[in-house]
Motif scaffolding. Structure first.
Motif, mmCIF file in Angstrom:
data_model
loop_
_atom_site.group_PDB
_atom_site.id
_atom_site.type_symbol
_atom_site.label_atom_id
_atom_site.label_comp_id
_atom_site.label_asym_id
_atom_site.label_seq_id
_atom_site.Cartn_x
_atom_site.Cartn_y
_atom_site.Cartn_z
ATOM 1 N N PHE A 101 -26.199 27.293 -32.985
ATOM 2 C CA PHE A 101 -26.082 26.314 -31.644
ATOM 3 C C PHE A 101 -25.086 27.178 -30.250
ATOM 4 C CE2 PHE A 101 -22.505 25.689 -34.282
ATOM 5 C CZ PHE A 101 -21.750 24.982 -33.660
ATOM 6 N N ASP A 102 -24.789 27.131 -29.114
ATOM 7 C CA ASP A 102 -23.287 27.444 -28.188
ATOM 8 C C ASP A 102 -22.358 27.422 -28.448
ATOM 9 O OD1 ASP A 102 -22.619 29.480 -26.204
ATOM 10 O OD2 ASP A 102 -23.566 28.282 -24.939
ATOM 11 N N ASP A 103 -21.981 28.881 -28.849
ATOM 12 C CA ASP A 103 -20.200 27.580 -29.556
ATOM 13 C C ASP A 103 -19.432 27.840 -27.756
ATOM 14 O OD1 ASP A 103 -20.455 30.716 -28.590
ATOM 15 O OD2 ASP A 103 -18.949 31.545 -30.255
ATOM 16 N N ILE A 104 -19.655 27.939 -26.333
ATOM 17 C CA ILE A 104 -18.751 28.619 -25.406
ATOM 18 C C ILE A 104 -18.356 28.873 -25.146
ATOM 19 C CG2 ILE A 104 -18.024 26.473 -23.779
ATOM 20 C CD1 ILE A 104 -18.882 24.272 -25.627
ATOM 21 N N GLY A 105 -18.730 30.416 -25.134
ATOM 22 C CA GLY A 105 -17.102 31.292 -24.946
ATOM 23 C C GLY A 105 -16.420 31.079 -26.076
ATOM 24 N N TYR A 143 -16.451 17.946 -46.729
ATOM 25 C CA TYR A 143 -16.933 17.692 -45.389
ATOM 26 C C TYR A 143 -18.046 18.582 -44.720
ATOM 27 C CZ TYR A 143 -13.917 21.987 -46.201
ATOM 28 O OH TYR A 143 -13.652 23.203 -46.235
ATOM 29 N N ILE A 144 -18.749 18.979 -43.813
ATOM 30 C CA ILE A 144 -19.641 19.781 -44.155
ATOM 31 C C ILE A 144 -19.000 20.541 -42.191
ATOM 32 C CG2 ILE A 144 -22.103 20.328 -43.417
ATOM 33 C CD1 ILE A 144 -23.147 17.943 -45.007
ATOM 34 N N ARG A 145 -19.504 21.990 -42.590
ATOM 35 C CA ARG A 145 -18.426 22.360 -41.531
ATOM 36 C C ARG A 145 -20.059 23.497 -40.884
ATOM 37 N NH1 ARG A 145 -12.815 24.634 -42.770
ATOM 38 N NH2 ARG A 145 -11.513 22.692 -42.324
ATOM 39 N N ILE A 146 -20.198 23.272 -39.806
ATOM 40 C CA ILE A 146 -21.657 24.238 -39.214
ATOM 41 C C ILE A 146 -20.947 24.965 -38.261
ATOM 42 C CG2 ILE A 146 -23.973 24.301 -38.823
ATOM 43 C CD1 ILE A 146 -24.542 20.965 -39.038
ATOM 44 N N PHE A 147 -21.269 26.416 -38.508
ATOM 45 C CA PHE A 147 -20.971 28.231 -37.722
ATOM 46 C C PHE A 147 -21.705 27.921 -36.568
ATOM 47 C CE2 PHE A 147 -18.374 27.006 -41.076
ATOM 48 C CZ PHE A 147 -17.007 27.921 -41.660
ATOM 49 N N PRO A 148 -21.743 28.238 -35.927
ATOM 50 C CA PRO A 148 -22.359 28.836 -34.602
ATOM 51 C C PRO A 148 -23.663 29.280 -34.851
ATOM 52 C CG PRO A 148 -20.188 29.125 -34.011
ATOM 53 C CD PRO A 148 -20.442 29.173 -35.246
ATOM 54 N N TYR A 149 -23.559 30.586 -36.176
ATOM 55 C CA TYR A 149 -25.074 31.363 -36.060
ATOM 56 C C TYR A 149 -25.495 30.552 -37.409
ATOM 57 C CZ TYR A 149 -21.060 32.729 -39.734
ATOM 58 O OH TYR A 149 -20.428 32.547 -40.769
#
Length: 457
Positions: A101-105, A143-149
């Motif tokens: 996803f796009d991390d908005i800069g 918890y689950i963390r999804i990173f931009p890449y």
């Protein structure tokens, strides 16, 4: 351009900039997270049943899952059930390019989920688990963390009771290796591979405290298993525990030594003190038997001999031997009493025979005197008198010349050889023999098991 027009143009540009800054200041990044989650996890866009692609997006390669954990506590290590309980924070990380996803800069570092069923999850299980549960107080600890890449990090806190087969031959001078095994249940190595995360994959809390053990070290390794359905990826952590010996020294070894030494007190009591010696021997024997049964009650019934079995068995043998020694002393004393009684009876019988012979000789002298005069017995016997010769021999025996004193004979005189002193000799020998043999046993015992412990290390 007229000055008035320039002024209005600058004013209009400033208004536009102010509106843009105001709009940026009012951006709700939480709302942006919701929109991104709906975009990447929306219906028809993401299917959690399909595993991610392999390395560099290749579908024919296995998905790599990197594992690491934080060991929070070890509550107990049960020797009887051969198990141990542990609480840990377990983490898995893998790449799923469908979740980019796009991390908005750079303003969105990651997205957070609490529902694990919305994304694909590795089918990992703990192969040596007996019991386990998640923690849900106050909220589920997951918890689950999804990173931009597209990288996914899954973290959960769990408590497990795991099987730990133990070798108790050196108990309580032993070291135990307890493993924590993690494997894939359904995916083979062609589809899913577990790998340890590089750089300290297993972390242990600094103030870890165990009541009877010390965690010396831990090792990470791989334990892939092959079955008739394929090869499955497996990871394991070997925890090396050393048993604290000071507890057993105070609770078992020293009390057993004291019981053995107390049983030797009967050697110094008079052989006629039958109630005291019997009660002392029986009390120490029963106490030692109770101590042994209490030790075995906390251990599993294994088929081999443990180090503690050798110790308690020998100590019980020494206590029982002290009781048997008194039985032997009592038997020897009674035999000596019977021999003394028989000797006294024989002496009385010989004395009566001698008196009867003297009376018979006197009566013969009276019968041969025709003048009816009393014949007086001479004070000194003639050389041919047999009674005088017998008395002379007895005098020679008792009047032998004294021999020179000898240090060896004087030490051996403490061990009388006469029948009446045989029981006393047994006690004197036991006072020396029992402590020497027990000291020799201690030397052999500690040197043997401590040397075997070093060999296993």
């Amino acid at each position: 351009m007229a000055p008035g027009h320039v002024f209005w143009a600058i004013f209009y540009f400033a208004c536009l900039c102010s509106a843009s800054l105001a709009n940026n200041a009012k951006v709700n990044f939480r709302e942006k997270e919701k929109k991104i989650l709906d975009q990447i996890l929306g219906a028809g866009k993401y299917d959690a049943r399909i595993r991610p692609s392999g390395i560099n997006g290749t579908d024919d390669k296995a998905t790599q899952v990197f594992v690491n954990m934080f060991l929070r506590s070890i509550s107990k290590i049960d020797d009887y059930k051969m198990e141990y309980s542990v609480q840990l924070t377990f983490r898995e990380q893998w790449l799923d390019e469908r979740l980019k996803f796009d991390d908005i800069g750079g303003r969105l570092k990651y997205l957070t989920l609490t529902e694990a069923n919305r994304v694909w999850m590795p089918d990992l299980f703990f192969s040596n688990e007996k019991e386990g549960h998640f923690h849900n107080i106050i909220m589920p600890n997951v918890y689950i963390r999804i990173f931009p890449y597209g990288s996914v990090l899954y973290s959960i806190r769990i408590s497990l009771t795991l099987a730990c087969p133990m070798n108790l031959k050196l108990y309580p001078l032993d070291r135990q290796v307890c493993s924590l095994r993690m494997a894939s249940y359904g995916w083979t190595t062609a589809d899913l591979v577990f790998l340890w995360k590089e750089g300290d994959p297993v972390q242990v809390v600094k103030n870890l405290h165990l009541p009877r053990f010390t965690l010396e070290k831990f090792l990470t390794d791989y334990c892939n298993s092959k079955t008739n359905t394929g090869e499955y990826s497996c990871l394991k952590v070997d925890l090396l525990f050393k048993r604290e010996f000071s507890y057993y020294l105070i609770q078992i070894y020293i009390p057993c030594c004291m019981l053995v030494i107390v049983s030797w007190v009967s050697f110094w009591l008079d052989q006629g003190a039958v109630p005291a010696r019997v009660s002392l021997g029986v009390t120490t024997l029963l106490t030692m038997a109770t101590q042994t049964s209490g030790i075995n009650a906390s251990l599993p019934p294994v088929s081999y001999t443990k180090a503690i079995d050798v110790w308690t068995g020998v100590c019980l043998t020494f206590v029982f031997g002290a009781l048997l020694e008194f039985a032997l002393v009592n038997y020897a004393s009674r035999s000596a009493d019977r021999a003394a009684d028989m000797h006294r009876e024989n002496m009385k019988k010989k004395r009566r025979e001698m008196e009867q012979a003297s009376l018979d000789a006197a009566s013969d002298l009276l019968d041969t005197d025709s003048n009816a005069t009393f014949a007086m017995k001479p004070l000194v016997r003639h050389p041919g008198d047999p009674l005088a010769l017998e008395k002379l021999r007895q005098c020679e025996v008792h009047m032998q010349a004294p021999k020179r004193p000898n240090c060896c004979r004087s030490w051996l005189s403490k061990f009388p050889t006469r029948q009446c002193s045989r029981s006393k000799r047994i006690d004197v020998i036991s006072r020396i023999t029992f402590p020497l043999v027990f000291a020799l046993f201690n030397l052999v015992y500690w040197s043997t098991y401590l040397f075997r412990e070093e060999e296993e290390d």
